[in-house]
Design an enzyme around this catalytic site. Sequence first.
Site, PDB file in Angstrom:
ATOM      1  CE  LYS A   1      -2.013   3.236   2.091  1.00  0.00           C
ATOM      2  NZ  LYS A   1      -1.645   4.353   1.929  1.00  0.00           N
TER       3      LYS A   1
ATOM      4  CD  GLU B   1      11.985   4.363   9.854  1.00  0.00           C
ATOM      5  OE1 GLU B   1      12.365   5.056  10.910  1.00  0.00           O
ATOM      6  OE2 GLU B   1      12.184   4.005   9.110  1.00  0.00           O
TER       7      GLU B   1
ATOM      8  CB  CYS C   1      12.360   8.890   9.908  1.00  0.00           C
ATOM      9  SG  CYS C   1      12.942   8.035   8.785  1.00  0.00           S
TER      10      CYS C   1
ATOM     11  CD  GLU D   1       9.700  12.381  12.540  1.00  0.00           C
ATOM     12  OE1 GLU D   1      10.474  12.186  12.957  1.00  0.00           O
ATOM     13  OE2 GLU D   1       8.568  11.671  13.276  1.00  0.00           O
TER      14      GLU D   1
END
Length: 491
Positions: free
Chosen positions: A183, A258, A291, A389
């Site tokens: 996906k 992750e 990231c 973040e």
Amino acid sequence: MPHHESAIVDGVTVDLRHWIGGTRISSPTTFPDYSPLDESLLGDVAAGGANEVDEAVSAARAAFPAWAALPVAERSAILRRVADGIDARVEDLSRLETRDNGSLIRSHRRGVMPRVAMNFRAFADFAEQQLGHPDLEVRDHRERITYEPAGVVAIITPWNAPLMLATWRIGPALAAGNTVVLKPPEWAPLTASLLAEISAEAGLPPGVFNVVQGLGAEAGAALTAHPDINRLAFTGSVPTAGTISKAAAENIVPLSYELGGKSPLVVLEDADLDLAVSIAVEQFDNAGQVCLKAARMLVHSSLVQEFTERVVEGAATLRQGDPRDEATDVSALISRRHFEQIDGFVERALADGARALLGGGPNEELGGLYYRPTVLVDAPPGSEVLTEEVFGPVVTIESFETEAQAVQMANDSRFGLAATLVTGDRTRAERVSAQLDAGTVWVNCFFVRDLEAPFGGNGRSGIGREGGIWSFDFYTNIKNSVFSPQGWKEN
């Protein structure tokens, strides 16, 4: 032909339908895919849901026995042909992904797309080298350890590096003998469609690799809850991971995550300052939508003033603009919604008392989704910009007095994806790196990792490790068959 079946994007024709069982499949509904470069519509992409997901999982399940039974060398040969096909279309893939998610075309041409090919080629090699295991002899008994493919693997990938991060999972999953349902991200789905085309041309059997496009709340939710999934790999946000975990728990599906990061760059007083500054400026790559980036810069008090001045100076020279220009260093953010989130982080940080020594807002000259590289100082300890973040071109700089304080500040985070340390002392490098709570620690370097090495995060940065044998540990069922010396009849 329905308007959503294909589009031409910067000279590259891309099919906007799903790829299921080796066939292009339309959906009754679509979703729009916009380019971050100018917010223009690239195409109306087929929007999958429970029906398309079920069809794709069924196709993968049907293709699994034959693919799993294929000798490893034959599977690997097909995957190497996929890699060759990627190499042959580096330019098309680069143009398509640059237009779709705004990342730099020079990065794609020189590094990202060759790495995409390597994700297939290397794991094909690893499978031949690592999936065999010598028998063990234990008290006259023989123990045979085998790596057996798990079945159907669901892979959900993010928009910041959609093809590279997808193939990082697809490569080992297929090499181990599994079949895959991918996906891709709704904000950057196009290169996954081209990969399906390349895989078919390379001879990958129908149903071994499937692509279902759609929104996370529809296609993603249906895929993660599907009862016939055997492994689920996800790269994305912590909140989405929580939702996926609940769905997968119903079917006891092993997960590999992750997730986010709030990684530190620790600069000790004996550091090579030129090196430290160059690493710091590198954190604005991909408009900070990485990231792993070292968003929190922790610098010894004796160096912090010069370091800060030089980082501001270096970041100010970065060229922001169209990523299709090889000279561009910083491009646009992925979407209007993400742009507003980044701006909100910065505005709240400034209201809390932080100061912007560079940037601090949109790039008014370029307009659109371009946000200026931003360097913040004086953010209050524990404030949002230091703990959450900020997935954009924003970094913070703080100072410390002692090595112990540096380690404490670096580890004061719910995340633990990566950390970077700059020091001129080898002994200190060994000591401090051992104390940093992170899945990957770079010492006097950044973003260097062999595909055989483990990768993953601690805390809220993820679950598990992948890479080399760790990937095969996840994508297989490891069996131990014990043969007794007793009870045998002569043949």
